[in-house]
Design a protein around this motif. Structure first.
Motif: not given
Ligand code: WTA
Length: 619
Positions: A486-511
């Protein structure tokens, strides 16, 4: 299931024997001298000494088998135009385009960036690169000019293959204009090939840009398929990690093709008469492995669709399934949840009786979505293969085998043959049933990533540092009493938005690249359809007031920096962010705030206790 248990036990007792047997199903120009060389772990060499051409395996082989006139791709454009392309045609077009690249100086080992809509030429471009040994790096068509530029700089690609535009929800995505923007003040790119798709107006730069149809006009449809070393790089695909810059996952030829071809055959139980459809985009690993290489190496007939699932309406997928009598359908849980929301009447309009097998990938599937998929789409008749894998693993790793594995909604069940998956605790001990831990793969497998492009240290640190000689997937998981994963989800700061991987750090650095922003922290919040949505906490520079417009502007800014999928659903302005005494943002607290409001757990390292209280008030 007993057969599976026996085969699996045997396959992981001697994975090299298992994988060598699978690799032998492919067409090799020269046989390997060693199946696995793990002396320089974690840098693996599979099938060393072997020579192989991936495009030859996907195309020439089937034509030579007398299947040239069979349809390889039933393509459906978003506006309703269609094309059926046979294996012979796909081979000719691939050769012509490969020759066009050669004529413009593209050589084996050169990196080629592909930024295309979901048209057959996207697959042709990939296969043409593979044919001549050029290393493709596909960038998802929803990514922005800035994302293209980051990937160009990292991969040092000198050729780009794109289109004037692509159709998405009735609009033209301005692909060529985005490429032009990425190439402003950047002159390392020598060739830009442009496919005419939408007839939208674009600019062509003399000497650098060429229309696909012009460049291929005088080209021969014969291009020899040179055998490359099994470890010759096949592609780089960028994916999000825990830093601001995506990492270039490098896959090589022989092992990757072995992994994708074998899993496609077994997991989808692929038969000669099947019509297969994977709804992914070639910009993601699922499109690489289960639209291009896996199915094509098996000579599968497949549907490829250009556009959105709700264009013109929410029954578009079911209309295509009915029209082409699709037998195997592979999609993402997020799409299933969107279909549930759109209503059953869209499904009821169409005859889905051709379907015999369903699949999902990309995120955990909630039991409710699983049940709906099973009952409504599969009429209770079709098994569902919930497949767990990653950009890094190249091919499916944990999955039911249809017909053999008893299914349970919400679990990807058991490891594939040759895959030694386990769940370990902090000390490296294997967890017992129902005990949560870290998902790992204990033995190398042929389609594993070979490195992070130009960053072997990060490769070691990210995947191989936690447990000696063992691959750390980055997902939390547990097994149940039947040893199902049973896969629970990522342990790191990676999100799964609509099945796509997205790093929270990427969003932060864009902001923080926006002039008004001092600091930002992005976290995920559960979302009914997307799985997770991005929420960003933002502090502004001295003297700047957020007013009414700034949140909107920041969302647009993130869209322009990364792509629309990264736009935060919610932007919250705050005076301060909760930090530890050493200055680290406490994302866990923010996550708790956005997902329920109540902050539990340890806050003793928090620098300023009032911060949480004030964030909750603002909530
Ligand atoms: C998640 C997509 C649960 C997981 C092929 C993994 C899943 C990440 C599943 C990789 C699944 C993928 N059940 N979670 N069946 N499939 N994931 O690299 O967190 O885009 O680490 O590869 O998606 O995402 P990636």
């Amino acid at each position: 299931m007993d057969d599976y248990e026996e085969l699996h036990a045997k396959s992981i007792a001697d994975p090299e024997a298992f994988w060598a047997e699978q690799a032998a199903e492919l067409s090799w120009q020269k046989s390997w001298h060693s199946v696995l060389d793990w002396n320089d772990a974690p840098f693996a060499k599979w099938f060393d000494g072997g020579k192989i051409n991936a495009a030859e395996n996907c195309l020439d082989r089937h034509v030579a088998d007398g299947r040239g006139d069979e349809v390889a791709i039933y393509w459906v454009g978003e506006p309703g135009d269609t094309r059926n392309i046979t294996f012979s045609e796909l081979l000719s077009e691939t050769c012509r385009f490969a020759n066009a690249m050669i004529a413009r100086g593209v050589k084996s080992g050169d990196r080629v960036l592909i930024y295309m809509p979901m048209v057959p030429e996207a697959a042709i471009a990939m296969l043409a690169c593979a044919r001549i040994g050029a290393v493709h790096s596909v960038v998802f068509g929803g990514f922005s000019a800035t994302s293209i530029k980051d990937r160009l700089e990292d991969s040092e690609a000198t050729t780009i293959i794109t289109a004037d535009g692509g159709w998405r929800r009735g609009n033209v995505v301005p692909l060529k204009a985005n490429v032009d923007e990425a190439l402003e003040n950047y002159d390392a790119v020598e060739n830009v090939f442009v496919l005419k798709r939408c007839e939208n107006e674009i600019k062509m730069t003399e000497g650098r840009d060429a229309w696909w149809h012009d460049a291929t006009a005088d080209m021969s449809d014969f291009c020899p398929a040179e055998g490359f070393d099994a470890e010759h790089p096949l592609f780089i695909l960028y994916t999000s990690g825990s830093t601001g810059k995506p990492k270039g996952i490098l896959h090589t030829t022989g092992g990757y093709l072995t992994g994708t071809a074998t899993t496609f055959k077994y997991v989808f139980d692929h038969q000669k008469d099947d019509i297969y459809w994977c709804t992914a985009d070639v910009g993601w690993i699922t499109g690489h492995s289960y639209i291009v290489y896996g199915p094509m190496a098996n000579g599968a007939a497949q549907v490829m669709y250009e556009g959105a699932p709700n264009q013109p309406d929410w029954d578009r997928f079911w209309q295509i399934v009915a029209e082409y009598k699709v037998t195997i359908f592979y999609t993402a849980p997020t799409a299933i949840r969107a279909f549930i929301k759109a209503g059953d009447h869209h499904v009821d309009k169409h005859d889905l009786s051709s379907l015999r097998l369903l699949g999902t990938v990309g995120e955990p599937i909630n039991p409710e979505a699983w049940m709906w998929y099973h009952e409504k789409i599969g009429a209770g008749r079709c098994p569902i293969v919930d497949t767990w894998w990653q950009t890094e693993t190249g091919a499916i790793m944990i999955t039911p085998l249809p017909g053999a594995t008893p299914l349970k909604p919400g679990t990807a069940t058991r490891p594939f043959l040759g895959i030694d998956a386990a769940i370990l605790d902090e000390t490296g001990e294997e967890c017992g049933p129902n005990e949560g831990g870290k998902l790992v793969i204990r033995k190398p497998w042929p389609s594993m990533l070979r490195t992070i492009y130009k960053d072997p240290e990060r490769f070691k640190e990210t995947y191989w540092n936690e447990y000696e000689g063992i691959y750390l997937a980055g997902d939390g998981a547990r097994t149940d009493d039947d040893s199902y994963f049973w896969i629970v989800g990522r342990l790191d700061d990676v999100l799964n938005v609509s099945g796509h991987r997205l790093g929270t750090a990427e969003v932060e650095s864009a902001l923080v690249s926006h002039e008004a922003v001092a600091e930002a922290a992005a976290v995920g919040r559960p979302h009914d359809i997307k799985g997770q949505a991005v929420v960003a906490f933002v502090t502004l520079k001295e003297g700047i007031d957020h007013g009414d417009e700034l949140a909107l502007e920041l969302r647009q800014h993130v869209g322009a920096e990364i792509g629309a999928i990264a736009k935060p659903d919610d932007i919250r302005f705050t005076q301060t962010l909760p930090k530890t005494r050493s200055g680290k943002i406490m994302r866990r607290l923010l996550k708790e705030i956005v997902s329920g409001g109540e902050v539990k757990g340890d806050t003793t390292t928090l620098e300023d206790f009032n911060v949480v209280a004030s964030l909750q008030k603002e909530d």
